[in-house]
Design a protein around this motif. Structure first.
Motif, PDB file in Angstrom:
ATOM      1  N   GLY A   1       0.839  -0.994   0.308  1.00 46.55           N
ATOM      2  CA  GLY A   1      -0.152   0.257  -0.231  1.00 46.55           C
ATOM      3  C   GLY A   1       0.979   1.306  -0.084  1.00 46.55           C
ATOM      4  O   GLY A   1       0.955   1.975  -1.008  1.00 46.55           O
ATOM      5  N   ILE A   2       1.603   1.438   0.852  1.00 49.00           N
ATOM      6  CA  ILE A   2       2.629   2.742   1.062  1.00 49.00           C
ATOM      7  C   ILE A   2       3.632   2.486  -0.043  1.00 49.00           C
ATOM      8  O   ILE A   2       3.646   3.651  -0.930  1.00 49.00           O
ATOM      9  CB  ILE A   2       3.428   2.703   2.300  1.00 49.00           C
ATOM     10  N   SER A   3       4.159   1.327  -0.310  1.00 50.82           N
ATOM     11  CA  SER A   3       4.707   2.240  -1.692  1.00 50.82           C
ATOM     12  C   SER A   3       4.307   2.224  -2.891  1.00 50.82           C
ATOM     13  O   SER A   3       4.622   3.115  -4.086  1.00 50.82           O
ATOM     14  CB  SER A   3       5.782   0.239  -1.936  1.00 50.82           C
ATOM     15  N   ARG A   4       3.195   2.008  -3.351  1.00 51.81           N
ATOM     16  CA  ARG A   4       2.012   2.109  -4.307  1.00 51.81           C
ATOM     17  C   ARG A   4       1.777   4.037  -4.379  1.00 51.81           C
ATOM     18  O   ARG A   4       2.260   4.278  -5.341  1.00 51.81           O
ATOM     19  CB  ARG A   4       0.979   1.332  -4.330  1.00 51.81           C
ATOM     20  N   LEU A   5       1.961   4.062  -3.372  1.00 55.94           N
ATOM     21  CA  LEU A   5       1.152   4.966  -2.708  1.00 55.94           C
ATOM     22  C   LEU A   5       2.478   6.528  -2.804  1.00 55.94           C
ATOM     23  O   LEU A   5       2.638   7.240  -3.666  1.00 55.94           O
ATOM     24  CB  LEU A   5       0.476   5.835  -1.947  1.00 55.94           C
ATOM     25  N   GLU A   6       3.259   5.880  -2.854  1.00 55.74           N
ATOM     26  CA  GLU A   6       5.100   6.511  -3.032  1.00 55.74           C
ATOM     27  C   GLU A   6       5.434   6.964  -4.919  1.00 55.74           C
ATOM     28  O   GLU A   6       5.643   7.880  -5.027  1.00 55.74           O
ATOM     29  CB  GLU A   6       6.529   5.991  -2.220  1.00 55.74           C
TER      30      GLU A   6
END
Ligand code: HEM
Length: 439
Positions: free
Chosen positions: A390-395
Motif C-alpha cells: 500500500g505505501i509503496s504504491r502510494l509513494e
C-alpha cells in the motif's frame, strides 16, 4: 539519448542456451531477462542439485506464473522457510529475549505471528493501518517529501535520479511513518543497508552470508536495536502521531495484550528491511522505462487516468525483488511435468512469472490499457503478500504525479553505465537523467 551498452556490461556473457543460464553468479543480473526467455522455453522448473534446505535435497527455480501463484496461496502445503525457522526457535524453549544471533524481526515473529491466522491478524491490526490500506493517511507527507526532493534539482536540467530522488524518498517517508527525526535518516539508511546485506552480497539462491559477514552484520545492527528501544521508551511515555507510538499503545486483539519492546523492535525492523530499496528500485526502473519507450511519458502526462497502469506495468516488467527462495514442499509435487520431492526448496522467480506469455499477452509491452493490470506477482500474493504494498504504491503514484506535473520530458544523460547492483534486487547503482522543466 539512447541506451548504449558499455564495456563492462557487454563483457558479462549473455546466455544463449540453457547450459549458459545461471541466475545467481556475479553479473547475472545484467542478462536476467534473456535468461527468463530461455527458462520459459526449455526449463520452466529448473533443478539446482544439492541446493535444498538440508543435505541431499535440491532447490528448484519456478518461473511460471501459475506455479508461483499456486505455491504462495497455499502456505500449508508450501510452508515458508521463515515459518519453519520460527517453529524451530520456538521448540528450543528459549524466550525470544535470550536468543543469540536472531534479529528482532524473527524474535518478534515467535510471539506475534507464529501461525497463518496470527500472520493475518498481525498485518490487519498492526501494519495495515500504516503501510497497507491505511497508507493514504500519509498522502500530504509523501507529497511534501517528493516536492522537497524535486525542488533541489528542478532548475538544473539534469539529475542523478537514484541518489537525488529514488533512494532518499522511501528513506524520508519511512522515517516519518515510524516517527524518527529526519536528522537520523543517514543512520537509518546505514542500518537499512546492513539489514539487506544477504540480498545484496549473499551467495547463490539462498543468499548465504559467511560467518564473518553475519557477525559484522550483527555488530552494525546492535546500535539499531538500542536506537529503536530509546524511541520506544520515549513514545511509551509521550505518544505522538506515528507508527511506533501506535505500536506502544495498541492492544493486539489476536493475543489480547499490548506489545513488548522487543516485539515493537521487530515490527520496526521489518518496516526498514522491506521499505527502502524495494521502492527505490521500482522508481529507478520506471524512469528507465520512460527513457526507453517513446510516447509513454507524454501519454501519461496528458492523461493521468493512465498513471496507475504505468506504475503497475513498471513493477510487472521490472520487479525490484526478482526472486526469493522462501518456500519448501511438504509433499511430493509435480510442476510443469517436473517431479519435485517433499523437502525441496522453491525459489520463486516473481520477475519471470510477470513476463510469462501464458499469463500476459505481449508480455514485454508496457500497455497503458492492460486488463487486471495489478495481478503481477511483484508483491507476491496470498496470505504472506507484502504488507508494505500500500505505501509503496502510494509513494510511486505521488512521485510520478509530481514528476509528470513538473517535467515535460526525460531522457538518459551521458555517462550512465547501466550496471546493476549485485544480489537479488533489480536496480542500477546510478541513473543520470536530463529533463525539460514544465513551464
Ligand atoms: C516495490 C516495493 C516492494 C516490493 C517489490 C516488495 C516485495 C515483497 C515480496 C516479494 C515479499 C515476499 C512475500 C512472500 O514471501 O510471499 C515481501 C515481503 C515483505 N515486505 Fe515487501 N515489497 C515492497 C515494499 C515494501 C515496503 C514499502 C515495506 C514496508 C513498509 C515492505 C515490507 C515487507 C515485509 C515486512 C515483508 C515480509 C513479510 C512480513 O513480514 O509480513 N515491503 N515484499
Amino acid at each position: 539519448m539512447q541506451k548504449t551498452p558499455n564495456h563492462a556490461l557487454s563483457a558479462i556473457r549473455c546466455p544463449i542456451a540453457l547450459e549458459d543460464v545461471d541466475l545467481f553468479s556475479p553479473g547475472a543480473q545484467e542478462h536476467w531477462y534473456e535468461a527468463y526467455e530461455i527458462l520459459h522455453r526449455d526449463a520452466p522448473v529448473l533443478r539446482l542439485p544439492g541446493e535444498g534446505p538440508t543435505p541431499g535435497t535440491d532447490g528448484f527455480v519456478l518461473t511460471k506464473y501459475a506455479d508461483i501463484a499456486r505455491v504462495v496461496r497455499d502456505p500449508v502445503r508450501f510452508p515458508p522457510t521463515l515459518s519453519l525457522a520460527v517453529d524451530q526457535l520456538r521448540q528450543s524453549g528459549l524466550p525470544p529475549e535470550q536468543l543469540q544471533q536472531t534479529n528482532a524481526m524473527i524474535a518478534s515473529m515467535m510471539t506475534l505471528r507464529p501461525t497463518i491466522d496470527l500472520w493475518r491478524a498481525h498485518r490487519q491490526e498492526l501494519t495495515d493501518p500504516w503501510v497497507g490500506p491505511g497508507a493514504d493517511r500519509h498522502t500530504a507527507m509523501i507529497t511534501r517529501c517528493v516536492d522537497d526532493l524535486i525542488d533541489a534539482w528542478i532548475d538544473r536540467g539534469e539529475v542523478e535520479f537514484v541518489s537525488e530522488f529514488a533512494r532518499p524518498l522511501p528513506q524520508r517517508v519511512m522515517a516519518n511513518v515510524l516517527g524518527f527525526p529526519s536528522e537520523d535518516i543517514p543512520r537509518l539508511a546505514e542500518w537499512g543497508t546492513a539489514q539487506v546485506k544477504a540480498f545484496v552480497y549473499g551467495r547463490g539462491h539462498r543468499n548465504l552470508l559467511t560467518k564473518e559477514q553475519i557477525a559484522e552484520q550483527f555488530e552494525l545492527l546492535d546500535g539499531f536495536k538500542e536506537y529503536v528501544n530509546e524511541h520506544v521508551q520515549a513514545k511509551r511515555r509521550q505518544p505522538e502521531d506515528d507508527m511506533i507510538s501506535f505500536l506502544t499503545q495498541v492492544t493486539y486483539g489476536a493475543l489480547g495484550r499490548k506489545l513488548t519492546d522487543l516485539e515493537i523492535n521487530g515490527v520496526v525492523y521489518a518496516m526498514i528491511i522491506g521499505g527502502l530499496e524495494t521502492t527505490q528500485y521500482a522508481l529507478e526502473e520506471q524512469a528507465q522505462l520512460l527513457c526507453e519507450r517513446p510516447g509513454i511519458f507524454a501519454a501519461v502526462k496528458n492523461d493521468r487516468g493512465k498513471l496507475r497502469h504505468f506504475v503497475e506495468e513498471g513493477m510487472r516488467l521490472r520487479a525490484p525483488t526478482q526472486g526469493l527462495s522462501t518456500r519448501v514442499t511438504s509433499q511430493d509435487e509435480v510442476f510443469q511435468g517436473v517431479s519435485v520431492p517433499a523437502g525441496s526448496l522453491l525459489h520463486l522467480r516473481w520477475a519471470a512469472a510477470n513476463i510469462d506469455a501464458d499469463e500476459f499477452e505481449c508480455p514485454h509491452e508496457l500497455q497503458l490499457d492492460r486488463k487486471a493490470v495489478s495481478r503481477h506477482l511483484t508483491f507476491s500474493a496470498g496470505p504472506r503478500v507484502c504488507p508494505g504494498a500500500g505505501i509503496s504504491r502510494l509513494e510511486q503514484t505521488i512521485a510520478w504525479t509530481r514528476l509528470f506535473d513538473r517535467l515535460n520530458a526525460i531522457e538518459y544523460a551521458p555517462g550512465n553505465t547501466f550496471m546493476h547492483q549485485p544480489g537479488i534486487m533489480l536496480g542500477t547503482l546510478e541513473l543520470k537523467l536530463r529533463f525539460e522543466k514544465s513551464r
